[in-house]
Each structure stands twice: as C-alpha cells, then as structure tokens.
Design a protein around this motif. Structure first.
Motif, mmCIF file in Angstrom:
data_model
loop_
_atom_site.group_PDB
_atom_site.id
_atom_site.type_symbol
_atom_site.label_atom_id
_atom_site.label_comp_id
_atom_site.label_asym_id
_atom_site.label_seq_id
_atom_site.Cartn_x
_atom_site.Cartn_y
_atom_site.Cartn_z
ATOM 1 N N ARG A 17 0.823 -1.213 0.000
ATOM 2 C CA ARG A 17 0.000 0.000 0.000
ATOM 3 C C ARG A 17 0.857 1.262 0.000
ATOM 4 N N ASN A 18 0.282 2.360 -0.455
ATOM 5 C CA ASN A 18 0.961 3.655 -0.429
ATOM 6 C C ASN A 18 1.185 4.078 1.016
ATOM 7 N N GLY A 19 2.326 4.679 1.295
ATOM 8 C CA GLY A 19 2.626 5.167 2.632
ATOM 9 C C GLY A 19 2.968 4.080 3.622
ATOM 10 N N ARG A 20 3.262 2.907 3.161
ATOM 11 C CA ARG A 20 3.530 1.762 4.037
ATOM 12 C C ARG A 20 4.818 1.949 4.840
ATOM 13 N N PHE A 21 4.861 1.295 5.996
ATOM 14 C CA PHE A 21 6.024 1.352 6.870
ATOM 15 C C PHE A 21 6.902 0.117 6.696
ATOM 16 N N GLY A 22 6.416 -0.864 5.972
ATOM 17 C CA GLY A 22 7.119 -2.127 5.792
ATOM 18 C C GLY A 22 8.561 -2.011 5.330
ATOM 19 N N PRO A 23 8.865 -1.163 4.336
ATOM 20 C CA PRO A 23 10.264 -1.056 3.917
ATOM 21 C C PRO A 23 11.194 -0.573 5.031
ATOM 22 N N SER A 24 10.693 0.279 5.926
ATOM 23 C CA SER A 24 11.515 0.729 7.060
ATOM 24 C C SER A 24 11.789 -0.426 8.017
ATOM 25 N N VAL A 25 10.767 -1.233 8.282
ATOM 26 C CA VAL A 25 10.937 -2.394 9.154
ATOM 27 C C VAL A 25 11.901 -3.388 8.504
ATOM 28 N N ALA A 26 11.729 -3.635 7.208
ATOM 29 C CA ALA A 26 12.598 -4.574 6.507
ATOM 30 C C ALA A 26 14.044 -4.078 6.482
ATOM 31 N N ALA A 27 14.241 -2.782 6.268
ATOM 32 C CA ALA A 27 15.602 -2.228 6.249
ATOM 33 C C ALA A 27 16.274 -2.411 7.603
ATOM 34 N N TRP A 28 15.517 -2.178 8.687
ATOM 35 C CA TRP A 28 16.064 -2.399 10.033
ATOM 36 C C TRP A 28 16.438 -3.868 10.207
ATOM 37 N N PHE A 29 15.513 -4.761 9.839
ATOM 38 C CA PHE A 29 15.777 -6.189 9.988
ATOM 39 C C PHE A 29 17.014 -6.597 9.195
ATOM 40 N N VAL A 30 17.077 -6.200 7.934
ATOM 41 C CA VAL A 30 18.199 -6.584 7.079
ATOM 42 C C VAL A 30 19.517 -6.055 7.633
ATOM 43 N N SER A 31 19.522 -4.807 8.126
ATOM 44 C CA SER A 31 20.758 -4.238 8.667
ATOM 45 C C SER A 31 21.253 -5.042 9.866
ATOM 46 N N ARG A 32 20.334 -5.533 10.674
ATOM 47 C CA ARG A 32 20.716 -6.345 11.846
ATOM 48 C C ARG A 32 21.095 -7.762 11.416
ATOM 49 N N ALA A 33 20.342 -8.350 10.498
ATOM 50 C CA ALA A 33 20.622 -9.721 10.063
ATOM 51 C C ALA A 33 21.957 -9.806 9.324
ATOM 52 N N CYS A 34 22.325 -8.767 8.599
ATOM 53 C CA CYS A 34 23.586 -8.767 7.849
ATOM 54 C C CYS A 34 24.807 -8.765 8.754
ATOM 55 N N ARG A 35 24.623 -8.497 10.030
ATOM 56 C CA ARG A 35 25.736 -8.570 10.979
ATOM 57 C C ARG A 35 26.179 -10.018 11.192
ATOM 58 N N ARG A 36 25.310 -10.937 10.845
ATOM 59 C CA ARG A 36 25.635 -12.365 10.955
ATOM 60 C C ARG A 36 26.240 -12.801 9.618
ATOM 61 N N THR A 37 27.497 -13.106 9.650
ATOM 62 C CA THR A 37 28.211 -13.391 8.410
ATOM 63 C C THR A 37 27.774 -14.694 7.745
ATOM 64 N N THR A 38 26.995 -15.495 8.430
ATOM 65 C CA THR A 38 26.522 -16.753 7.840
ATOM 66 C C THR A 38 25.203 -16.588 7.090
ATOM 67 N N LEU A 39 24.653 -15.370 7.074
ATOM 68 C CA LEU A 39 23.377 -15.142 6.398
ATOM 69 C C LEU A 39 23.580 -14.363 5.107
ATOM 70 N N ASP A 40 22.987 -14.860 4.043
ATOM 71 C CA ASP A 40 22.965 -14.192 2.743
ATOM 72 C C ASP A 40 21.523 -13.740 2.526
ATOM 73 N N ILE A 41 21.290 -12.440 2.585
ATOM 74 C CA ILE A 41 19.924 -11.898 2.584
ATOM 75 C C ILE A 41 19.487 -11.517 1.172
ATOM 76 N N ASP A 42 18.286 -11.933 0.806
ATOM 77 C CA ASP A 42 17.645 -11.539 -0.452
ATOM 78 C C ASP A 42 16.365 -10.794 -0.088
ATOM 79 N N LEU A 43 16.349 -9.484 -0.271
ATOM 80 C CA LEU A 43 15.179 -8.666 0.064
ATOM 81 C C LEU A 43 14.207 -8.654 -1.106
ATOM 82 N N ILE A 44 12.992 -9.109 -0.846
ATOM 83 C CA ILE A 44 11.941 -9.189 -1.869
ATOM 84 C C ILE A 44 10.797 -8.280 -1.452
ATOM 85 N N ASP A 45 10.594 -7.214 -2.192
ATOM 86 C CA ASP A 45 9.520 -6.260 -1.911
ATOM 87 C C ASP A 45 8.368 -6.539 -2.865
ATOM 88 N N LEU A 46 7.252 -6.998 -2.333
ATOM 89 C CA LEU A 46 6.119 -7.361 -3.190
ATOM 90 C C LEU A 46 5.594 -6.179 -3.999
#
Length: 195
Positions: A17-46
């Motif tokens: 939806r327009n004005g969604r907060f999801g990308p901000s939540v996903a960016a936070w999650f990805v930034s934290r998950a990327c600290r784990r060197t064993t994770l390869d993150i693929d961000l998929i925005d519907l």
C-alpha cells in the motif's frame, strides 16, 4: 566461507500500500541480520515484484513475474515475512504471493516480523502460521512484534530507538531461524521431502 556455511534468507515485504512502513521495518531487519556473516539476505519487496492478483488455472501459462520470483524463493533456506496487520490479518497481496507457490515453501522455516497497533501484528502472525503449516513450512515460535511502532522513533528521528524491545526479540528469532534452516536444509538434502 563455503556455500554450505551460508544460509540464504529471503526477506519478504508483505505490504504494497501507499505510505507503508514495511520497507523501514525490513531495512532495520536486514541491517541487523547482515551482521551475521553466515546469512545471505535476499530482500523481496512485493510492491516491486508486482505479482498478478489473479491466480491462473492449471492449464494456463504462468505469468512472467511469478516465474521470475520462483528461483529466488526456491534458493532460500529460510524466509522472514515482514507484515503489517490489517483488520486482524495480513495483507491480501501477501496471501496472493504465498498462494502462487507451493514447493518453494516446503520443509523450510518461516519467521515473522509484524507491526501494527496494540497487538503489534500478532493476529497477522497467527494467521500466517496456519497458512504456512498447510504448505508444509515450519514457522518459528519466536517472532518479532512491533506494537504501536510509531512510539519507537528516537528524538533524532531514527527508528527504532536503541532501547526498543525489538532488538532483543530479533536476536532470539534469528537464533531459532538459523537452527531450523540448517537442520531442515540437511534433512532435505539427505531425504527429499514428500507431501
């Protein structure tokens, strides 16, 4: 690091939806998950993938956006769904995205990061658990819930503030997701999953 050490995690932003907060939540999650060197993150925005909202019949050709996303989902060892809660459930585009696929979800772990009003999206998380169970996926017990997420902005405008509970919850969820992803990947390699 070998490919066997890396876990591929598809992070799916479920709101379009327009004005969604999801990308901000996903960016936070990805930034934290990327600290784990064993994770390869693929961000998929519907909202960017733009899957059709009408499913085809068995004899009809599969639309190009569905075909394009399939290998990314198939390559994932685990999934993280980032979803708001709308009317005590998750968004319709997310359900459509889930329904386009079957084998891609099977015998893989799914974690949920939800956000919303007082419930923090826990109603959406509960319903996603039911849906993914039907698809033979394993939902992780611990989720990240962001109740009234707008209260977690820091004075300088950053989100979430360092004292927010979500930081601790995220680490616990990632520990569980990683454990399940490794175990289920080994099991799928040793014995193909049968429905």
């Amino acid at each position: 690091m070998s490919d066997d050490d890396l876990l591929r995690v598809a992070v799916i932003v479920g709101s379009t939806r327009n004005g969604r907060f999801g990308p901000s939540v996903a960016a936070w999650f990805v930034s934290r998950a990327c600290r784990r060197t064993t994770l390869d993150i693929d961000l998929i925005d519907l909202a960017k993938v733009r899957l059709p909202d009408v499913l085809t019949d068995q004899e009809e050709p599969v639309p190009a956006p569905v075909l394009a996303l399939a290998p990314r989902l198939a390559a994932a060892d685990a999934f993280v769904i980032v979803t708001p809660e709308y009317n005590r459930s998750f968004p319709a585009p997310l359900k459509t995205a889930v329904d386009w696929y079957a084998e891609e979800w099977r015998a893989k772990p799914v974690a949920v990061v939800s956000y919303g009003g007082p419930s923090g999206g826990l109603h959406a998380t509960s319903q996603l658990r039911e849906v993914f169970t039907e698809l033979h996926a394993i939902t992780i017990r611990d989720s990240v819930s962001l109740p009234e997420y707008w209260n977690d902005f820091d004075a300088d405008g950053t989100w979430p503030k360092p004292s927010a509970d979500c930081h601790t919850a995220l680490n616990a969820m990632l520990d569980q997701l990683t454990w399940w992803a490794r175990g289920l990947r080994a099991a799928r390699r040793a014995h193909p999953y049968v429905v």
